[in-house]
Write a protein that holds these residues in place. Structure first.
Motif, short mmCIF file in Angstrom:
data_model
loop_
_atom_site.label_atom_id
_atom_site.label_comp_id
_atom_site.label_asym_id
_atom_site.label_seq_id
_atom_site.Cartn_x
_atom_site.Cartn_y
_atom_site.Cartn_z
N GLU A 31 0.84 -1.19 0.00
CA GLU A 31 0.00 0.00 0.00
C GLU A 31 0.88 1.25 0.00
O GLU A 31 2.11 1.17 0.08
N ASP A 32 0.25 2.41 -0.09
CA ASP A 32 0.97 3.70 -0.04
C ASP A 32 2.06 3.78 -1.10
O ASP A 32 3.25 3.95 -0.80
N ASN A 33 1.66 3.65 -2.35
CA ASN A 33 2.60 3.71 -3.46
C ASN A 33 2.63 5.10 -4.09
O ASN A 33 1.71 5.89 -3.93
N GLU A 34 3.67 5.36 -4.83
CA GLU A 34 3.86 6.67 -5.44
C GLU A 34 3.13 6.75 -6.77
O GLU A 34 3.06 5.79 -7.52
N ASP A 35 2.59 7.92 -7.05
CA ASP A 35 1.97 8.17 -8.35
C ASP A 35 3.07 8.36 -9.39
O ASP A 35 4.22 8.67 -9.07
N ILE A 36 2.72 8.17 -10.64
CA ILE A 36 3.68 8.28 -11.74
C ILE A 36 3.18 9.30 -12.75
O ILE A 36 2.01 9.27 -13.15
N ASP A 37 4.06 10.20 -13.15
CA ASP A 37 3.74 11.16 -14.20
C ASP A 37 4.24 10.61 -15.52
O ASP A 37 5.42 10.71 -15.85
N HIS A 94 -2.79 -1.56 -22.50
CA HIS A 94 -3.55 -0.49 -21.85
C HIS A 94 -3.67 -0.78 -20.35
O HIS A 94 -4.08 -1.87 -19.96
N TYR A 95 -3.30 0.21 -19.53
CA TYR A 95 -3.40 0.08 -18.08
C TYR A 95 -4.46 1.05 -17.55
O TYR A 95 -4.46 2.23 -17.91
N THR A 96 -5.33 0.54 -16.70
CA THR A 96 -6.28 1.39 -16.00
C THR A 96 -5.78 1.61 -14.58
O THR A 96 -5.51 0.65 -13.86
N LYS A 97 -5.68 2.84 -14.18
CA LYS A 97 -5.17 3.17 -12.84
C LYS A 97 -6.27 2.99 -11.80
O LYS A 97 -7.36 3.53 -11.92
N LYS A 98 -5.97 2.19 -10.76
CA LYS A 98 -6.88 2.02 -9.64
C LYS A 98 -6.60 3.05 -8.56
O LYS A 98 -7.50 3.65 -8.00
N GLU A 99 -5.33 3.20 -8.26
CA GLU A 99 -4.85 4.18 -7.29
C GLU A 99 -3.37 4.38 -7.56
O GLU A 99 -2.82 3.76 -8.48
N ALA A 100 -2.72 5.24 -6.81
CA ALA A 100 -1.31 5.54 -7.08
C ALA A 100 -0.48 4.26 -7.11
O ALA A 100 -0.44 3.50 -6.15
N ILE A 102 -0.92 1.46 -8.61
CA ILE A 102 -1.65 0.21 -8.78
C ILE A 102 -2.50 0.29 -10.05
O ILE A 102 -3.29 1.21 -10.22
N TYR A 103 -2.33 -0.72 -10.92
CA TYR A 103 -3.02 -0.71 -12.21
C TYR A 103 -3.66 -2.07 -12.49
O TYR A 103 -3.32 -3.08 -11.88
N ARG A 104 -4.60 -2.05 -13.43
CA ARG A 104 -5.19 -3.26 -13.99
C ARG A 104 -5.01 -3.22 -15.50
O ARG A 104 -5.16 -2.17 -16.13
N LEU A 141 -1.59 -4.93 -10.46
CA LEU A 141 -0.21 -4.82 -10.91
C LEU A 141 0.41 -3.60 -10.27
O LEU A 141 -0.12 -2.49 -10.38
N LEU A 142 1.52 -3.80 -9.59
CA LEU A 142 2.28 -2.68 -9.03
C LEU A 142 3.26 -2.19 -10.06
O LEU A 142 4.04 -2.97 -10.62
N ILE A 143 3.21 -0.89 -10.35
CA ILE A 143 4.20 -0.27 -11.22
C ILE A 143 4.89 0.82 -10.40
O ILE A 143 4.25 1.75 -9.93
N SER A 144 6.20 0.67 -10.23
CA SER A 144 6.97 1.62 -9.43
C SER A 144 8.12 2.16 -10.27
O SER A 144 8.86 1.39 -10.89
N SER A 145 8.27 3.47 -10.29
CA SER A 145 9.30 4.09 -11.11
C SER A 145 9.65 5.47 -10.58
O SER A 145 8.79 6.18 -10.05
N ASP A 146 10.91 5.85 -10.74
CA ASP A 146 11.30 7.22 -10.43
C ASP A 146 11.26 8.08 -11.69
O ASP A 146 11.74 9.21 -11.69
N GLU A 147 10.69 7.52 -12.77
CA GLU A 147 10.44 8.20 -14.05
C GLU A 147 11.71 8.53 -14.82
O GLU A 147 11.66 9.22 -15.83
N GLU A 148 12.83 7.99 -14.38
CA GLU A 148 14.09 8.30 -15.05
C GLU A 148 15.03 7.11 -15.13
O GLU A 148 15.67 6.89 -16.17
#
Length: 209
Positions: A31-37, A94-100, A102-104, A141-148
């Motif tokens: 839980e408590d994951n970071e959002d991605i731009d 295609h990913y649908t965002k559930k929350e920061a 977390i995707y489906r 699906l957890l997607i975690s990235s620092d975008e770089e």
């Protein structure tokens, strides 16, 4: 053109093998994951590390992720997968965002995944690989990235084990990029042993893709 320095490859291999954690028996999406731009992403990413699951143990040689596009519901991207004994496949995901964080995945994309990841070169179906794809489309699906520097894709198999695929903006990630990725895995409580993608040894295969 990709040039893989042999000394750099050996160093990367040693670093990966040095992180041999005891794999956790229970798989829980944190839980408590970071959002991605998604607007800030580099144009192309390459699979470098994975958990050697039935998908990556079958015919998949490597993957390139490209053309990330932010959508009203989440994000979409193109995936090009190279195979050892069958033609390459390119498809849209295609990913649908559930929350920061977390995707489906869209169910409409499942046939493309299975055509690329579950069918053997002989046209048969790899049931073990199909189960991984089915678990991917059935859960979070957890997607975690620092975008770089890295993108971590992590989800739970039906055997309650982590499936982790890690991509970098180069097939030659720096020690700093690898360290940032490992720190994020540890922060999320994901203790797995990762293996090098075969495409890292032969990056010339991605010429033209």
């Amino acid at each position: 053109m990709f040039i893989l320095n042999s000394g750099r490859y050996i160093l990367l291999l040693m670093l990966v093998q040095s992180f041999e954690f005891i794999q956790t028996k229970q798989c829980n999406i944190p839980e408590d994951n970071e959002d991605i731009d998604w607007d800030n992403f580099p144009n192309a990413w390459y699979e470098v590390l994975h958990t050697f699951d039935p998908v990556m143990d079958k015919d998949v040689f490597g993957a390139k992720l490209h053309n990330f596009t932010k959508t009203s519901t989440g994000v979409q991207k193109m995936v090009t997968e190279l195979h050892k004994n069958s033609p390459s496949q390119t498809f849209t995901v295609h990913y649908t965002k559930k929350e920061a964080g977390i995707y489906r995945l869209a169910k409409d994309d499942e046939p493309s995944f299975q055509a690329s990841q579950s069918l053997t070169p002989e046209g048969r179906r790899s049931e073990d690989a199909a189960k991984i794809d089915d678990a991917l489309f059935s859960g979070d699906l957890l997607i975690s990235s620092d975008e770089e520097n890295y993108i971590i894709y992590a989800f739970c198999s039906y055997a309650d084990e982590w499936v982790v695929w890690v991509v970098f903006p180069s097939m030659n990630p720096t020690i700093q990029q690898l360290t940032l990725m490992w720190n994020k895995l540890m922060e999320k409580g994901i203790n797995v042993q990762l293996h090098l993608s075969e495409s890292v040894e032969h990056p010339e295969n991605f010429m033209g893709f």
